[in-house]
Motif scaffolding. Structure first.
Motif, PDB file in Angstrom:
ATOM      1  N   LEU A  49      52.878  47.876  32.584  1.00 26.20           N
ATOM      2  CA  LEU A  49      52.616  48.512  33.877  1.00 26.20           C
ATOM      3  C   LEU A  49      53.864  49.161  34.462  1.00 26.20           C
ATOM      4  O   LEU A  49      54.969  48.617  34.349  1.00 26.20           O
ATOM      5  CB  LEU A  49      52.069  47.479  34.870  1.00 26.20           C
ATOM      6  N   SER A  50      53.688  50.304  35.093  1.00 23.04           N
ATOM      7  CA  SER A  50      54.767  50.963  35.827  1.00 23.04           C
ATOM      8  C   SER A  50      54.908  50.309  37.200  1.00 23.04           C
ATOM      9  O   SER A  50      54.077  49.485  37.607  1.00 23.04           O
ATOM     10  CB  SER A  50      54.453  52.440  35.996  1.00 23.04           C
ATOM     11  N   ALA A  51      55.949  50.698  37.942  1.00 23.54           N
ATOM     12  CA  ALA A  51      56.130  50.175  39.298  1.00 23.54           C
ATOM     13  C   ALA A  51      54.940  50.540  40.176  1.00 23.54           C
ATOM     14  O   ALA A  51      54.474  49.724  40.986  1.00 23.54           O
ATOM     15  CB  ALA A  51      57.426  50.721  39.899  1.00 23.54           C
ATOM     16  N   LEU A  52      54.437  51.750  40.007  1.00 21.27           N
ATOM     17  CA  LEU A  52      53.283  52.178  40.798  1.00 21.27           C
ATOM     18  C   LEU A  52      52.042  51.367  40.453  1.00 21.27           C
ATOM     19  O   LEU A  52      51.269  50.964  41.336  1.00 21.27           O
ATOM     20  CB  LEU A  52      53.015  53.669  40.544  1.00 21.27           C
ATOM     21  N   GLU A  53      51.846  51.070  39.161  1.00 19.47           N
ATOM     22  CA  GLU A  53      50.694  50.273  38.740  1.00 19.47           C
ATOM     23  C   GLU A  53      50.829  48.821  39.187  1.00 19.47           C
ATOM     24  O   GLU A  53      49.840  48.188  39.586  1.00 19.47           O
ATOM     25  CB  GLU A  53      50.541  50.362  37.224  1.00 19.47           C
ATOM     26  N   LEU A  54      52.043  48.288  39.142  1.00 20.31           N
ATOM     27  CA  LEU A  54      52.269  46.935  39.653  1.00 20.31           C
ATOM     28  C   LEU A  54      51.973  46.858  41.146  1.00 20.31           C
ATOM     29  O   LEU A  54      51.397  45.885  41.629  1.00 20.31           O
ATOM     30  CB  LEU A  54      53.711  46.496  39.381  1.00 20.31           C
ATOM     31  N   ALA A  55      52.365  47.906  41.860  1.00 19.74           N
ATOM     32  CA  ALA A  55      52.097  47.958  43.296  1.00 19.74           C
ATOM     33  C   ALA A  55      50.590  47.943  43.565  1.00 19.74           C
ATOM     34  O   ALA A  55      50.109  47.227  44.457  1.00 19.74           O
ATOM     35  CB  ALA A  55      52.738  49.194  43.912  1.00 19.74           C
ATOM     36  N   ALA A  56      49.850  48.702  42.782  1.00 22.80           N
ATOM     37  CA  ALA A  56      48.393  48.758  42.970  1.00 22.80           C
ATOM     38  C   ALA A  56      47.762  47.406  42.670  1.00 22.80           C
ATOM     39  O   ALA A  56      46.823  46.982  43.359  1.00 22.80           O
ATOM     40  CB  ALA A  56      47.797  49.839  42.073  1.00 22.80           C
ATOM     41  N   ARG A  57      48.277  46.712  41.672  1.00 16.79           N
ATOM     42  CA  ARG A  57      47.724  45.414  41.292  1.00 16.79           C
ATOM     43  C   ARG A  57      48.018  44.339  42.334  1.00 16.79           C
ATOM     44  O   ARG A  57      47.256  43.375  42.449  1.00 16.79           O
ATOM     45  CB  ARG A  57      48.310  44.975  39.945  1.00 16.79           C
TER      46      ARG A  57
END
Length: 301
Positions: A49-57
């Motif tokens: 996961l990217s930082a943006l994807e981690l944020a969404a999760r």
């Protein structure tokens, strides 16, 4: 002149990544704690996961993810991922060493050992109740439901779990089979994989040859894959459609499969609920067949 005592080298920690996060946890903001817990409880998934994807999760922002990673002592997300990948790639302890560590923790006291097993299982199951883990279980059901057949892969102790889940799915009216052969015997079980199939894979630790071959065949046939794991080579985990994080106890200790069993039964019940009529009809048919064999009705159990 008196000799200095030799410096004692502290033994390596069993789970340096987890201990690092646990040490930093009290000083993090609520959002930072959510991110840290997600990283710890979803290690293979976090690598992809990217930082943006981690944020969404985690219901945060990418800036909060970056700040949290730095608060954990990493220069940035790439360094954290390198550290985490090294932990996941580390060879698991042999069973004797894992048992030795577990007994040392229990103090060779049977009551303490029972308490330790229950507490370890509680921690692992509690991790499945977190929103992120629940979301992966729902995604697993959604991924498997359209399949014409569900193949369940597991080797070693996981083979028994694969066969158990296959039994549950069959009783719910799903076409299913366990893939539980090791070595070249697995090739016979993989021979009829084809369009419309879906795979549920139980795989932990290193990417052994059977798992690599199964993932390669799934990619060739474009089959959806649900992976149940707490550690697996990143290059394989990224090819799974869904990664369900099911802990097998504490790091570098005896593997305990309670959380894995809970995850599998949750998926089986979720699939039954998506087509209740089919599940009930299948169980009624099972009882009819039992009556024909035994000469009387035997309720499903």
């Amino acid at each position: 002149m008196p000799r200095r005592p030799a410096a004692q080298t502290a033994p390596p920690t069993a789970d340096p990544f987890g201990e690092r996060l646990a040490t930093a946890l009290p000083g993090l903001s609520p959002a930072g704690r959510r991110i840290a817990r997600f990283l710890n409880e979803n290690r293979p998934l976090s690598l992809a996961l990217s930082a943006l994807e981690l944020a969404a999760r985690t219901g945060t922002s990418d800036a909060t993810v970056v700040r949290t990673v730095q608060a954990l002592g990493f220069a940035g997300l790439p360094e954290l991922k390198r550290d985490l990948a090294a932990v996941l790639a580390a060879p698991p302890p042999d069973p004797a060493l894992a048992m030795r560590r577990t007994l040392a923790e229990a103090g060779e006291d049977s009551d303490r050992a029972v308490d330790l097993a229950i507490e370890t299982q509680r921690e692992a199951v509690e991790a499945l109740t977190q929103p992120e883990a629940r979301a992966t279980l729902r995604a697993a059901v959604a991924t498997l439901h359209p399949a014409r057949r569900i193949l369940v892969f597991g080797l070693g102790p996981s083979a028994a779990l694969a066969r158990y889940l296959s039994t549950l799915l069959g009783r719910a009216g799903r076409a299913t089979r366990a893939l539980d052969a090791s070595g070249i015997a697995l090739a016979d079980q993989m021979l009829d994989l084809g369009a419309g199939d879906a795979l549920l894979v139980l795989a932990y630790g290193r990417a052994y040859r059977e798992v690599v071959a199964l993932f390669a065949e799934a990619r060739r046939l474009a089959l959806p894959v649900v992976l149940i794991t707490d550690s697996l080579d990143r290059s394989l985990a990224r090819h799974a459609d869904v990664v369900v994080p099911a802990r097998r106890g504490r790091a570098r200790r005896v593997a305990l499969h309670g959380a894995t069993l809970v995850a599998l039964e949750a998926i089986a019940l979720g699939l039954a609920a998506t087509d209740g009529e089919r599940a009930l009809a299948s169980l009624d048919r099972l009882n009819d067949l039992r009556a024909a064999i035994a000469g009387g009705r035997h309720d499903v159990g």
